[in-house]
Scaffold this motif. Structure first.
Motif, PDB file in Angstrom:
ATOM      1  N   ALA A 113      11.241 -11.552  -3.537  1.00  0.00           N
ATOM      2  CA  ALA A 113      12.354 -10.600  -3.576  1.00  0.00           C
ATOM      3  C   ALA A 113      11.842  -9.173  -3.655  1.00  0.00           C
ATOM      4  CB  ALA A 113      13.234 -10.912  -4.779  1.00  0.00           C
ATOM      5  N   ASP A 114      10.543  -9.000  -3.411  1.00  0.00           N
ATOM      6  CA  ASP A 114       9.960  -7.661  -3.464  1.00  0.00           C
ATOM      7  C   ASP A 114      10.341  -6.913  -2.190  1.00  0.00           C
ATOM      8  OD1 ASP A 114       8.464  -5.402  -3.629  1.00  0.00           O
ATOM      9  OD2 ASP A 114       6.628  -6.389  -4.280  1.00  0.00           O
ATOM     10  N   VAL A 115      11.532  -6.308  -2.259  1.00  0.00           N
ATOM     11  CA  VAL A 115      12.081  -5.648  -1.071  1.00  0.00           C
ATOM     12  C   VAL A 115      11.227  -4.502  -0.557  1.00  0.00           C
ATOM     13  CG1 VAL A 115      14.547  -5.930  -0.806  1.00  0.00           C
ATOM     14  CG2 VAL A 115      13.666  -4.688  -2.780  1.00  0.00           C
ATOM     15  N   ILE A 169      -7.066 -11.651 -15.949  1.00  0.00           N
ATOM     16  CA  ILE A 169      -7.711 -12.081 -14.697  1.00  0.00           C
ATOM     17  C   ILE A 169      -8.696 -10.997 -14.292  1.00  0.00           C
ATOM     18  CG2 ILE A 169      -7.328 -12.687 -12.264  1.00  0.00           C
ATOM     19  CD1 ILE A 169      -4.270 -13.056 -13.477  1.00  0.00           C
ATOM     20  N   ALA A 170      -9.893 -11.411 -13.880  1.00  0.00           N
ATOM     21  CA  ALA A 170     -10.931 -10.464 -13.484  1.00  0.00           C
ATOM     22  C   ALA A 170     -10.524  -9.704 -12.228  1.00  0.00           C
ATOM     23  CB  ALA A 170     -12.230 -11.214 -13.211  1.00  0.00           C
ATOM     24  N   ILE A 171     -11.081  -8.499 -12.079  1.00  0.00           N
ATOM     25  CA  ILE A 171     -10.939  -7.803 -10.800  1.00  0.00           C
ATOM     26  C   ILE A 171     -12.040  -8.373  -9.915  1.00  0.00           C
ATOM     27  CG2 ILE A 171     -12.322  -5.796 -11.591  1.00  0.00           C
ATOM     28  CD1 ILE A 171     -10.388  -4.118  -9.805  1.00  0.00           C
ATOM     29  N   PRO A 204       7.384  -6.754   0.676  1.00  0.00           N
ATOM     30  CA  PRO A 204       7.267  -8.223   0.690  1.00  0.00           C
ATOM     31  C   PRO A 204       5.903  -8.625   1.240  1.00  0.00           C
ATOM     32  CG  PRO A 204       8.769  -7.479   2.423  1.00  0.00           C
ATOM     33  CD  PRO A 204       8.392  -6.262   1.627  1.00  0.00           C
ATOM     34  N   SER A 205       5.124  -9.373   0.470  1.00  0.00           N
ATOM     35  CA  SER A 205       3.762  -9.651   0.905  1.00  0.00           C
ATOM     36  C   SER A 205       3.417 -11.137   0.868  1.00  0.00           C
ATOM     37  CB  SER A 205       2.780  -8.878   0.021  1.00  0.00           C
ATOM     38  OG  SER A 205       3.046  -9.158  -1.340  1.00  0.00           O
ATOM     39  N   GLN A 206       4.373 -11.969   0.455  1.00  0.00           N
ATOM     40  CA  GLN A 206       4.028 -13.384   0.329  1.00  0.00           C
ATOM     41  C   GLN A 206       3.743 -14.042   1.682  1.00  0.00           C
ATOM     42  OE1 GLN A 206       3.049 -14.444  -2.306  1.00  0.00           O
ATOM     43  NE2 GLN A 206       4.082 -13.311  -3.927  1.00  0.00           N
ATOM     44  N   GLU A 217      -2.523  -9.906 -18.051  1.00  0.00           N
ATOM     45  CA  GLU A 217      -3.246  -8.674 -17.749  1.00  0.00           C
ATOM     46  C   GLU A 217      -4.129  -8.923 -16.530  1.00  0.00           C
ATOM     47  OE1 GLU A 217      -4.880  -5.642 -20.757  1.00  0.00           O
ATOM     48  OE2 GLU A 217      -6.627  -6.774 -20.092  1.00  0.00           O
ATOM     49  N   ASN A 218      -3.746  -8.307 -15.412  1.00  0.00           N
ATOM     50  CA  ASN A 218      -4.521  -8.476 -14.178  1.00  0.00           C
ATOM     51  C   ASN A 218      -5.575  -7.371 -14.099  1.00  0.00           C
ATOM     52  OD1 ASN A 218      -5.255  -9.594 -11.689  1.00  0.00           O
ATOM     53  ND2 ASN A 218      -3.792  -8.311 -10.572  1.00  0.00           N
ATOM     54  N   MET A 219      -6.632  -7.642 -13.342  1.00  0.00           N
ATOM     55  CA  MET A 219      -7.743  -6.694 -13.157  1.00  0.00           C
ATOM     56  C   MET A 219      -8.273  -6.247 -14.516  1.00  0.00           C
ATOM     57  SD  MET A 219      -6.448  -4.649  -9.811  1.00  0.00           S
ATOM     58  CE  MET A 219      -4.838  -4.974  -9.108  1.00  0.00           C
ATOM     59  N   SER A 220      -8.379  -7.208 -15.417  1.00  0.00           N
ATOM     60  CA  SER A 220      -8.761  -6.983 -16.806  1.00  0.00           C
ATOM     61  C   SER A 220     -10.186  -6.491 -16.949  1.00  0.00           C
ATOM     62  CB  SER A 220      -8.743  -8.334 -17.512  1.00  0.00           C
ATOM     63  OG  SER A 220      -7.676  -8.469 -18.342  1.00  0.00           O
ATOM     64  N   THR A 258       2.112 -12.707   4.185  1.00  0.00           N
ATOM     65  CA  THR A 258       0.686 -12.445   4.454  1.00  0.00           C
ATOM     66  C   THR A 258      -0.174 -13.299   3.535  1.00  0.00           C
ATOM     67  OG1 THR A 258       1.360 -10.164   4.789  1.00  0.00           O
ATOM     68  CG2 THR A 258      -1.014 -10.567   4.636  1.00  0.00           C
ATOM     69  N   MET A 259       0.196 -13.338   2.268  1.00  0.00           N
ATOM     70  CA  MET A 259      -0.659 -14.049   1.315  1.00  0.00           C
ATOM     71  C   MET A 259      -0.751 -15.534   1.618  1.00  0.00           C
ATOM     72  SD  MET A 259      -0.713 -12.582  -2.487  1.00  0.00           S
ATOM     73  CE  MET A 259       0.310 -11.204  -2.301  1.00  0.00           C
ATOM     74  N   PHE A 260       0.345 -16.098   2.147  1.00  0.00           N
ATOM     75  CA  PHE A 260       0.332 -17.525   2.471  1.00  0.00           C
ATOM     76  C   PHE A 260       0.074 -17.786   3.956  1.00  0.00           C
ATOM     77  CE2 PHE A 260       2.069 -17.811  -1.717  1.00  0.00           C
ATOM     78  CZ  PHE A 260       1.714 -19.077  -2.157  1.00  0.00           C
ATOM     79  N   GLY A 292       4.354  -0.751  -9.068  1.00  0.00           N
ATOM     80  CA  GLY A 292       3.733  -1.472  -7.957  1.00  0.00           C
ATOM     81  C   GLY A 292       2.209  -1.448  -8.051  1.00  0.00           C
ATOM     82  N   GLY A 293       1.582  -2.361  -7.331  1.00  0.00           N
ATOM     83  CA  GLY A 293       0.126  -2.330  -7.204  1.00  0.00           C
ATOM     84  C   GLY A 293      -0.654  -2.965  -8.336  1.00  0.00           C
ATOM     85  N   VAL A 294       0.021  -3.573  -9.301  1.00  0.00           N
ATOM     86  CA  VAL A 294      -0.707  -4.178 -10.422  1.00  0.00           C
ATOM     87  C   VAL A 294      -1.135  -5.621 -10.117  1.00  0.00           C
ATOM     88  CG1 VAL A 294       0.452  -2.756 -12.161  1.00  0.00           C
ATOM     89  CG2 VAL A 294       1.373  -5.012 -11.629  1.00  0.00           C
ATOM     90  N   GLY A 295      -0.674  -6.132  -8.954  1.00  0.00           N
ATOM     91  CA  GLY A 295      -1.059  -7.488  -8.575  1.00  0.00           C
ATOM     92  C   GLY A 295       0.013  -8.524  -8.889  1.00  0.00           C
ATOM     93  N   LYS A 296       1.245  -8.058  -9.020  1.00  0.00           N
ATOM     94  CA  LYS A 296       2.354  -8.974  -9.345  1.00  0.00           C
ATOM     95  C   LYS A 296       2.489 -10.070  -8.292  1.00  0.00           C
ATOM     96  CE  LYS A 296       6.162  -7.045  -8.467  1.00  0.00           C
ATOM     97  NZ  LYS A 296       6.166  -7.654  -7.120  1.00  0.00           N
ATOM     98  N   SER A 297       2.459  -9.659  -7.009  1.00  0.00           N
ATOM     99  CA  SER A 297       2.633 -10.654  -5.940  1.00  0.00           C
ATOM    100  C   SER A 297       1.442 -11.605  -5.884  1.00  0.00           C
ATOM    101  CB  SER A 297       2.784  -9.962  -4.587  1.00  0.00           C
ATOM    102  OG  SER A 297       3.903  -9.119  -4.630  1.00  0.00           O
ATOM    103  N   THR A 298       0.250 -11.070  -6.113  1.00  0.00           N
ATOM    104  CA  THR A 298      -0.959 -11.900  -6.124  1.00  0.00           C
ATOM    105  C   THR A 298      -0.862 -12.934  -7.242  1.00  0.00           C
ATOM    106  OG1 THR A 298      -2.183  -9.972  -5.362  1.00  0.00           O
ATOM    107  CG2 THR A 298      -3.482 -11.775  -6.293  1.00  0.00           C
TER     108      THR A 298
END
Ligand code: ADP
Length: 461
Positions: free
Chosen positions: A145-147, A313-315, A150-152, A276-279, A154-156, A118-124
């Motif tokens: 499906a991130d039980v 993707i940049a941090i 679930p953050s989509q 690669e997120n927060m590269s 909020t994101m949307f 978790g926390g790598v930015g998958k949902s983002t």
């Protein structure tokens, strides 16, 4: 006088770099009209976010103007996303069989977005890719499906409870042009976490068959983080076109990416690539990139594992702000570097989907894959077989290291290989290809069954 055949012969010199094939054999050329000295046609790409549109148009025009009695070529560029097949029953490790699975009616492609933790930015990433594909004109849905988190919603910026039709099918919410369904719309904070794992599988199945998604080019599934049983069951229960793995440089990335691969390979789900997120950190004044962790980790892993690298993707604090404000950065700050990276990655994802669909459109399926005295032997389901020497296959490696994407020319001279040259490992890729690791260490070539048959014809000729 120019004939349709002449037009096709000229256009067969133009390649789509996304698929590494010419636009005629890809069946992209439509509606040819010849009225000398004018010729017109349509070219229908399978990638709505293709970055090669202008170049393909220009090359096609130039090729057509090479016809002796033509002095004007009108080429209209279009796109139509191809559809991946529904899932046939799968044989799984341990001799079990997973039942056949179907995509929701009207949905062309299902893409899982996964991460090792978790926390790598998958949902983002899932949210922004969904938006980038929507902005390219595609019809897109996102199934959260991130039980565990679930953050989509909020994101949307949506949190309504979805309504149902008379047949109790849920109507997805819609925000920023993306159709959305989330565990978060149906569960409450009080739902015990322990229940969420088993619920995930049931709910994803319900999300596939019990939601009125309508016509979609891409339905992205934001998987729970990790590569455990829940994720495995989820990936088996739906016919995925492919999976994307999101990682960060500070991850013990290699192990995590490998775990992801190990999860998808036995169930014949092609891994479309690694993001690669927060590269790195990009300076807002001069755009200089600072690699806070290690540089090029994602690229190294993907080349070591032979999985495409889709981009970094940049941090950027704006990414978080945008997500928290209910408008992902691709929409909120379309000119930002992060938004640009997301668009480039979305284009690569759409290209990978187009490639997987084209290659799996071939009906050739192997019954057995054998090593036979320095040769690869594939026995097909119809009983016929194809035998190709390993050195021939190595010298026909189709990967981007060996072949120029635009011209199709080989970048390397023919390799003289030792007599003990062999395949160290042969892994399935989805249900349409194999990936071969050679004894010289090269392992990035994915040989589709279609291309293997084409190579055999070339060898015979
Ligand atoms: P996951 O789905 O992997 O658990 P999230 O997408 O929820 O991760 O992201 C975790 C946190 O990191 C969120 O606060 C998100 O806004 C932030 N984040 C994700 N990607 C970036 C980025 N590229 N730059 C800055 N913050 C990011």
């Amino acid at each position: 006088m120019t004939t349709e055949r002449d037009v096709l012969d000229k256009l067969a010199t133009v390649r789509d770099p996304d698929l590494g094939r010419d636009i005629v054999s890809l069946e992209y050329v439509k509606n040819i009209r010849i009225c000398a000295p004018i010729v017109s046609c349509e070219i229908e790409l399978a990638n709505p976010a293709s970055e090669a549109v202008d170049r393909i148009r220009d090359e096609a025009k130039k090729a057509l103007l090479g016809l002796s009695d033509i002095d004007r070529a009108d080429v209209e560029m279009k796109w139509a996303v191809s559809s991946s097949p529904d899932g046939a029953p799968q044989s799984l490790p341990g001799g079990q069989t997973a039942p056949a699975s179907a995509k929701p009616p009207g949905v062309k492609n299902l893409i899982a977005v996964a991460s090792g933790k978790g926390g790598v930015g998958k949902s983002t990433v899932a949210a922004n890719l969904a938006l980038a594909l929507t902005q390219a004109g595609a019809r897109v849905g996102l199934c959260d499906a991130d039980v565990y988190g679930p953050s989509q919603g909020t994101m949307f910026g949506v949190s309504d409870r979805p309504e149902a039709d008379e047949q109790q099918r849920l109507i997805p919410l819609e925000a920023h042009g993306v159709k959305l369904m989330s565990m978060g719309f149906l569960t409450t904070k009080e739902t015990p976490v322990i229940w969420r794992g088993p619920m995930a599988t049931r709910l994803v199945q319900q999300f596939m068959s019990g939601v009125l998604w309508g016509e979609l080019d891409y339905l992205l599934i934001d998987l729970p983080p990790g590569t455990g049983d829940v994720q495995l069951t989820l990936t088996q229960s739906v016919p995925l076109t492919g999976a994307i793995i999101v990682t960060t440089p500070q991850d013990v990335a290699r192990t995590i990416a490998e775990k992801g691969l190990r999860m998808f390979t036995p169930v014949h789900v092609p891994v479309l690539g690694i993001i690669e997120n927060m590269s790195y950190f990009a300076c807002s004044h001069c755009d200089e990139r600072t690699y806070i962790f290690s540089k090029g980790g994602g690229e190294t892993i993907s080349s070591e594992l032979g999985i495409p690298f889709l981009g970094g993707i940049a941090i950027d604090p704006e990414v978080t702000l945008a997500g928290d404000a209910g408008t992902p950065i691709v929409s909120r700050k379309p000119d930002s570097a992060a938004a640009k990276s997301f668009r480039e990655i979305a284009s690569k994802v759409a290209a990978a989907v187009a490639r997987a669909n084209f290659e799996s459109g071939s009906s050739d399926q192997p019954k057995e894959i054998l090593e036979d005295n320095g040769k690869l032997k594939i026995v097909w389901t119809d009983g016929s077989d194809t035998v190709l020497p390993f050195d021939f296959l190595r010298n026909h490696c189709p990967c981007a290291v060996c072949v120029d994407e635009w011209t199709g020319d080989r970048k390397q001279l023919v390799l003289l290989l030792p007599s003990n040259f062999r395949a160290v490992k042969i892994d399935p890729v989805g249900n349409y290809a194999i990936q071969i690791s050679w004894s010289d260490g090269h392992n990035t070539g994915i040989y589709s069954f279609r291309s293997i048959k084409e190579m055999a014809k070339e060898l015979d000729a």
